[in-house]
Structures are given as structure tokens and as C-alpha cells.
Design an enzyme around this catalytic site. Sequence first.
Site, PDB file in Angstrom:
ATOM      1  N   ASP A 120       0.869  -1.163   0.000  1.00  0.00           N
ATOM      2  CA  ASP A 120       0.000   0.000   0.000  1.00  0.00           C
ATOM      3  C   ASP A 120       0.916   1.227   0.000  1.00  0.00           C
ATOM      4  OD1 ASP A 120      -2.453   1.483   0.300  1.00  0.00           O
ATOM      5  OD2 ASP A 120      -1.947   1.730   2.415  1.00  0.00           O
TER       6      ASP A 120
ATOM      7  N   ASP B 294      -0.225   5.060   0.996  1.00  0.00           N
ATOM      8  CA  ASP B 294      -0.478   6.084   2.008  1.00  0.00           C
ATOM      9  C   ASP B 294      -0.434   5.505   3.420  1.00  0.00           C
ATOM     10  OD1 ASP B 294      -0.914   8.044  -0.004  1.00  0.00           O
ATOM     11  OD2 ASP B 294      -2.939   7.258  -0.294  1.00  0.00           O
TER      12      ASP B 294
END
Length: 225
Positions: free
Chosen positions: A8, A10
Site C-alpha cells: 500500500d 499512504d
Amino acid sequence: MRQLALFDLDHTLIPIDSDYEWGQFLCRIGAVNADEFARRNADFFAQYQAGTLDPVEYLEFALGTLAQFKRSQLDEYHAQFMHEVIQPALLPAAFDLLKKHQDQDNLIAIITATNRFVTAPIAAALGVEHLLAAEPDVDTSNNITGKLLGVPTSGVGKVIHLHDWLQRRDQQLSDFGQSYFYSDSHNDIPLLEVVTHPVATNPNAKLSAHALTRGWPQINLFDQQ
């Protein structure tokens, strides 16, 4: 057998939310109505943190904002955004984690709910070639139309996009002896559940609790930055 490493973006590889910060940046430079945009952006961000966000509704808002500008103007804004906001958030711990997998010749990809326009330059700055992100529709002049192509890259949508990407490469998840996914959010549990090595990374409280029950490792990249 080659390994697969998924990340991922953020709050995982960077200690900020690039989508939210992009909105704040547009407000700060006066590109959008600051009061109205900031209110809606904050509402969506709170929904994301609570796990109640409708990803299509949010993406229609985010891509609709991008559609207000010609691509040349967006690219100029984004270069400034990278310099002012993203570059300071590219920290050694993230590069070290990526390098560990690069040194092992893993197939590496970032898979993020944030749209490709915002995240492609960030992935490049992190040295990651493959990016799976929400795909904005563009016209013949490469201007963003405001429409989303396909399903959002969030929740179970990340699993769908992963399988579609691997299929385009004539591969499948089972081709990899080990598969890793690093994420901070409980929203990513569907993808964390299908890899062989899920890693809760800078996890929020809900993911941390889930990881504890599942016996998943938890790491915090930015504690000592």
C-alpha cells in the site's frame, strides 16, 4: 521461485495520505474553492478512517476535481506538489524496506486506492515500476474526464486488480512461492488475507487488533524518523 511483494502507499510507504494532501495542496495554492473543497475532503477522509467510505463516490469527487484543469496545468501543479509535500515524506525506512525486496529480485508493486495521476510520480520517486491504482478516464488529448475506469482499487477491489494485473502478465498468485502485502489499514484486509505473508505496517487500531488475532507481524517504519 520468484516472490511477490505488494505495498500500500499512504501511511504505509509514506507517513501521509497523498490523496488528502493533494486536496489540501490545491486549496493552499488557490486552485479550488478552499472552504468547500476542504470541507468535503475532510468528510471523505474521516469516512475512510472509519471504514465507511464509498470509494466510487469519493473517486467521482476526486476525478471530477482533476477534470477541471488541462493536463498541462495538472502536471505543473503536481511537480510543485512533489517538491513541497511528497519529497519530504520519502523517508529512509521505506526505501530500506523496498530495497530488501529489490535485493531478493522480488516482483514489486504498489497497490493503492488513490488515483494514478496523484500516485504515479510518487511510485517512480520510490523506485517502484509497477503501480495498481484507480484509473482515471482520459480523452484524446490526455485530459482527465472525471470518470473512473473499472472498479476502485480499494477493499476487495485490490484483490480484483491484483488478479487482473497478474493475468495480463500470464501469471497468477499461486505462481509465487511467497507473496507479501504491507498495509496500514483494515480496509486492506481482503488482500492481506490472500497473500502468504501479510504485514500490518504502521497499522491503524482496527488492523492492529485484527493482525493480533491472526498472528500477523506488525511493523512501524516511521517511529524513529
